[in-house]
Design a protein around this motif. Sequence first.
Motif, PDB file in Angstrom:
ATOM      1  N   GLY A 118       0.827  -1.211   0.000  1.00  0.00           N
ATOM      2  CA  GLY A 118       0.000   0.000   0.000  1.00  0.00           C
ATOM      3  C   GLY A 118       0.860   1.259   0.000  1.00  0.00           C
ATOM      4  N   PRO A 119       0.224   2.410   0.114  1.00  0.00           N
ATOM      5  CA  PRO A 119       0.961   3.667   0.004  1.00  0.00           C
ATOM      6  C   PRO A 119       1.998   3.898   1.110  1.00  0.00           C
ATOM      7  CG  PRO A 119      -1.341   4.067   0.557  1.00  0.00           C
ATOM      8  CD  PRO A 119      -1.234   2.623   0.220  1.00  0.00           C
ATOM      9  N   THR A 120       1.650   3.596   2.356  1.00  0.00           N
ATOM     10  CA  THR A 120       2.609   3.825   3.440  1.00  0.00           C
ATOM     11  C   THR A 120       3.780   2.873   3.289  1.00  0.00           C
ATOM     12  OG1 THR A 120       0.634   4.269   4.778  1.00  0.00           O
ATOM     13  CG2 THR A 120       2.737   4.254   5.931  1.00  0.00           C
ATOM     14  N   ASP A 121       3.447   1.638   2.907  1.00  0.00           N
ATOM     15  CA  ASP A 121       4.486   0.625   2.690  1.00  0.00           C
ATOM     16  C   ASP A 121       5.412   1.035   1.553  1.00  0.00           C
ATOM     17  OD1 ASP A 121       5.401  -2.275   3.093  1.00  0.00           O
ATOM     18  OD2 ASP A 121       4.959  -2.217   0.955  1.00  0.00           O
TER      19      ASP A 121
ATOM     20  N   HIS B 257       4.487   6.722   9.982  1.00  0.00           N
ATOM     21  CA  HIS B 257       3.037   6.832  10.100  1.00  0.00           C
ATOM     22  C   HIS B 257       2.594   8.115   9.417  1.00  0.00           C
ATOM     23  CE1 HIS B 257      -0.843   5.700  11.267  1.00  0.00           C
ATOM     24  NE2 HIS B 257      -0.736   5.607  12.582  1.00  0.00           N
ATOM     25  N   HIS B 258       1.279   8.347   9.491  1.00  0.00           N
ATOM     26  CA  HIS B 258       0.753   9.497   8.758  1.00  0.00           C
ATOM     27  C   HIS B 258      -0.287  10.224   9.593  1.00  0.00           C
ATOM     28  CE1 HIS B 258      -2.611   6.949   8.131  1.00  0.00           C
ATOM     29  NE2 HIS B 258      -2.374   6.528   6.921  1.00  0.00           N
ATOM     30  N   ILE B 259      -1.180  10.892   8.924  1.00  0.00           N
ATOM     31  CA  ILE B 259      -2.238  11.675   9.555  1.00  0.00           C
ATOM     32  C   ILE B 259      -3.016  10.856  10.601  1.00  0.00           C
ATOM     33  CG2 ILE B 259      -4.020  11.094   7.825  1.00  0.00           C
ATOM     34  CD1 ILE B 259      -4.603  14.173   7.680  1.00  0.00           C
TER      35      ILE B 259
ATOM     36  N   GLY C  14      -9.483   5.606  11.640  1.00  0.00           N
ATOM     37  CA  GLY C  14      -8.297   6.426  11.890  1.00  0.00           C
ATOM     38  C   GLY C  14      -7.354   6.486  10.706  1.00  0.00           C
ATOM     39  N   ALA C  15      -7.559   5.577   9.739  1.00  0.00           N
ATOM     40  CA  ALA C  15      -6.698   5.610   8.551  1.00  0.00           C
ATOM     41  C   ALA C  15      -7.034   6.845   7.724  1.00  0.00           C
ATOM     42  CB  ALA C  15      -6.914   4.345   7.729  1.00  0.00           C
ATOM     43  N   ALA C  16      -6.131   7.204   6.851  1.00  0.00           N
ATOM     44  CA  ALA C  16      -6.365   8.363   5.986  1.00  0.00           C
ATOM     45  C   ALA C  16      -7.591   8.119   5.116  1.00  0.00           C
ATOM     46  CB  ALA C  16      -5.134   8.602   5.128  1.00  0.00           C
ATOM     47  N   SER C  17      -7.720   6.890   4.626  1.00  0.00           N
ATOM     48  CA  SER C  17      -8.866   6.551   3.781  1.00  0.00           C
ATOM     49  C   SER C  17     -10.173   6.636   4.574  1.00  0.00           C
ATOM     50  CB  SER C  17      -8.689   5.140   3.223  1.00  0.00           C
ATOM     51  OG  SER C  17      -8.272   4.263   4.260  1.00  0.00           O
ATOM     52  N   HIS C  18     -10.099   6.373   5.862  1.00  0.00           N
ATOM     53  CA  HIS C  18     -11.292   6.504   6.703  1.00  0.00           C
ATOM     54  C   HIS C  18     -11.663   7.968   6.866  1.00  0.00           C
ATOM     55  CE1 HIS C  18     -12.995   7.074  10.856  1.00  0.00           C
ATOM     56  NE2 HIS C  18     -13.940   6.443  10.228  1.00  0.00           N
TER      57      HIS C  18
ATOM     58  N   LYS D 238      -6.727  -4.156   6.287  1.00  0.00           N
ATOM     59  CA  LYS D 238      -5.506  -3.861   7.068  1.00  0.00           C
ATOM     60  C   LYS D 238      -4.623  -2.819   6.402  1.00  0.00           C
ATOM     61  CE  LYS D 238      -5.010  -7.899   9.916  1.00  0.00           C
ATOM     62  NZ  LYS D 238      -4.283  -9.101  10.255  1.00  0.00           N
ATOM     63  N   GLY D 239      -5.054  -2.362   5.284  1.00  0.00           N
ATOM     64  CA  GLY D 239      -4.313  -1.369   4.522  1.00  0.00           C
ATOM     65  C   GLY D 239      -5.028  -1.219   3.209  1.00  0.00           C
ATOM     66  N   THR D 240      -4.644  -0.210   2.419  1.00  0.00           N
ATOM     67  CA  THR D 240      -5.395  -0.036   1.183  1.00  0.00           C
ATOM     68  C   THR D 240      -4.831  -0.860   0.025  1.00  0.00           C
ATOM     69  OG1 THR D 240      -4.258   2.089   0.982  1.00  0.00           O
ATOM     70  CG2 THR D 240      -6.554   2.122   1.692  1.00  0.00           C
ATOM     71  N   ALA D 241      -3.766  -1.628   0.262  1.00  0.00           N
ATOM     72  CA  ALA D 241      -3.326  -2.561  -0.784  1.00  0.00           C
ATOM     73  C   ALA D 241      -4.376  -3.669  -0.951  1.00  0.00           C
ATOM     74  CB  ALA D 241      -1.948  -3.135  -0.465  1.00  0.00           C
TER      75      ALA D 241
ATOM     76  N   CYS E  87     -11.200   6.204  -1.129  1.00  0.00           N
ATOM     77  CA  CYS E  87     -10.420   7.425  -1.147  1.00  0.00           C
ATOM     78  C   CYS E  87      -9.023   6.974  -0.726  1.00  0.00           C
ATOM     79  CB  CYS E  87     -11.041   8.327  -0.087  1.00  0.00           C
ATOM     80  SG  CYS E  87     -10.632  10.012  -0.214  1.00  0.00           S
ATOM     81  N   ASP E  88      -8.032   7.142  -1.573  1.00  0.00           N
ATOM     82  CA  ASP E  88      -6.712   6.643  -1.188  1.00  0.00           C
ATOM     83  C   ASP E  88      -5.596   7.529  -1.727  1.00  0.00           C
ATOM     84  OD1 ASP E  88      -4.983   4.916   0.130  1.00  0.00           O
ATOM     85  OD2 ASP E  88      -4.891   3.477  -1.514  1.00  0.00           O
ATOM     86  N   GLN E  89      -4.433   7.391  -1.086  1.00  0.00           N
ATOM     87  CA  GLN E  89      -3.285   8.191  -1.488  1.00  0.00           C
ATOM     88  C   GLN E  89      -2.903   7.939  -2.945  1.00  0.00           C
ATOM     89  OE1 GLN E  89      -3.407   6.656   1.668  1.00  0.00           O
ATOM     90  NE2 GLN E  89      -1.604   7.276   2.827  1.00  0.00           N
ATOM     91  N   THR E  90      -2.401   9.001  -3.555  1.00  0.00           N
ATOM     92  CA  THR E  90      -1.977   8.907  -4.963  1.00  0.00           C
ATOM     93  C   THR E  90      -0.830   7.915  -5.131  1.00  0.00           C
ATOM     94  OG1 THR E  90      -0.444  10.751  -4.634  1.00  0.00           O
ATOM     95  CG2 THR E  90      -2.638  11.282  -5.480  1.00  0.00           C
TER      96      THR E  90
HETATM   97  N1  ASP Z   1      -3.794   4.289   2.585  1.00  0.00           N
HETATM   98  C1  ASP Z   1      -3.965   3.734   3.883  1.00  0.00           C
HETATM   99  C2  ASP Z   1      -4.751   4.681   4.719  1.00  0.00           C
HETATM  100  O1  ASP Z   1      -5.862   4.831   4.389  1.00  0.00           O
HETATM  101  C3  ASP Z   1      -2.786   3.227   4.561  1.00  0.00           C
HETATM  102  C4  ASP Z   1      -1.983   2.211   3.795  1.00  0.00           C
HETATM  103  O2  ASP Z   1      -2.428   1.124   3.442  1.00  0.00           O
HETATM  104  O3  ASP Z   1      -0.859   2.546   3.590  1.00  0.00           O
HETATM  105  O4  ASP Z   1      -4.338   5.232   5.708  1.00  0.00           O
END
Ligand code: ASP
Length: 325
Positions: free
Chosen positions: A38-41, A90-92, A158-162, A182-185, A200-203
């Motif tokens: 996924g994006p964080t990975d 980690h992120h937002i 709590g995820a960015a996509s959430h 468990k992730g957006t992958a 909704c997911d990271q570019t």
């Molecule tokens: N994109 C995911 C999120 O919604 C996180 C991920 O799988 O990296 O926070």
Amino acid sequence: MIQTHHLLAALFATAVAASAHAFPDKPVTIVVPFAAGGPTDKSARDLAEVLRKAFNNQTVVVENVGGAGGTLGANKVAKASPDGHTLLLHHIGMATAPALYRKLPYDTLGDFEYLGMVSDVPMTLIGRPSLPAGNFTELRKWMADNKGKINLANAGLGAASHLCGLLFQQAMAVDMTTVPYKGTAPAMTDILGGQVDLMCDQTTNTSGQIEAGKVRAYAVTTLKPLTTPALRNLPTLDALGLKGFNVVVWQGLYAPKGTPKPIVDQLNAALRQALKDPEFIKRQEAMGAVVVNDSRLNPVDHKNFVEAEIAKWGPVIKAAGQYAD
Ligand code: ASP
């Protein structure tokens, strides 16, 4: 006497230099609180490569600890040995979890050493390829016609996509069934397979699929359109009538609280060096991300920023009435 003094000074300088060079003295692990691929990975694996160079070729591995919207992975690092060899990317979600989890097992501001920010990543609204809506106007109509039947993938509370999905549902005044992964992958796999409708997911996760025409792409979540070739034709949600819609996923690097100051300084210096790598910058930019190289690399500024983000997103999340125990 003078000679002894010089000798001691020289010994001291050697000892300081030796201890400064002793870190890292074993492989460094970057914990990603989401699934692999996924994006964080993706960001973590690129970052691991440039950090390895900054650490004089010491191995840097990525460990995926997905689940519970990123809180399991964050908790693992909060409780890890504070020797600088276990880090968290980690992120937002660092800032959304405190409002969402009644029993968050760690203290976001108190349990980490803040090392600095890594990048800003915009998001995109995408849909399964079989969705009968080719653009946002058609999507709006399809959503109105399918109320109660629409589902929306995310990476847990709590995820960015959430967060992005929550704001999207509020702005459209349409309730959707959320499907956590468990992730957006893995969520992307189900979007591609048509098992879920929207995400909704990271570019950094979507640009490749958008460019290849494998998913429906409706909009970007930034106030301004993006310049990345794969994404520059996408309108902003703001311009589409969702006034003020603006979600950018910042990413930061953290170590367990109590990591000695000289090691925190070395980690910060390594991060600064890593983020200057032209290849890294180019790779991130090709996926729509913007690597930071400014005051946000200062640990104190980054911690203040996260504190402000907690204050910003807390009320938005509380207003939505979503909690996890
Ligand atoms: N994109 C995911 C999120 O919604 C996180 C991920 O799988 O990296 O926070």
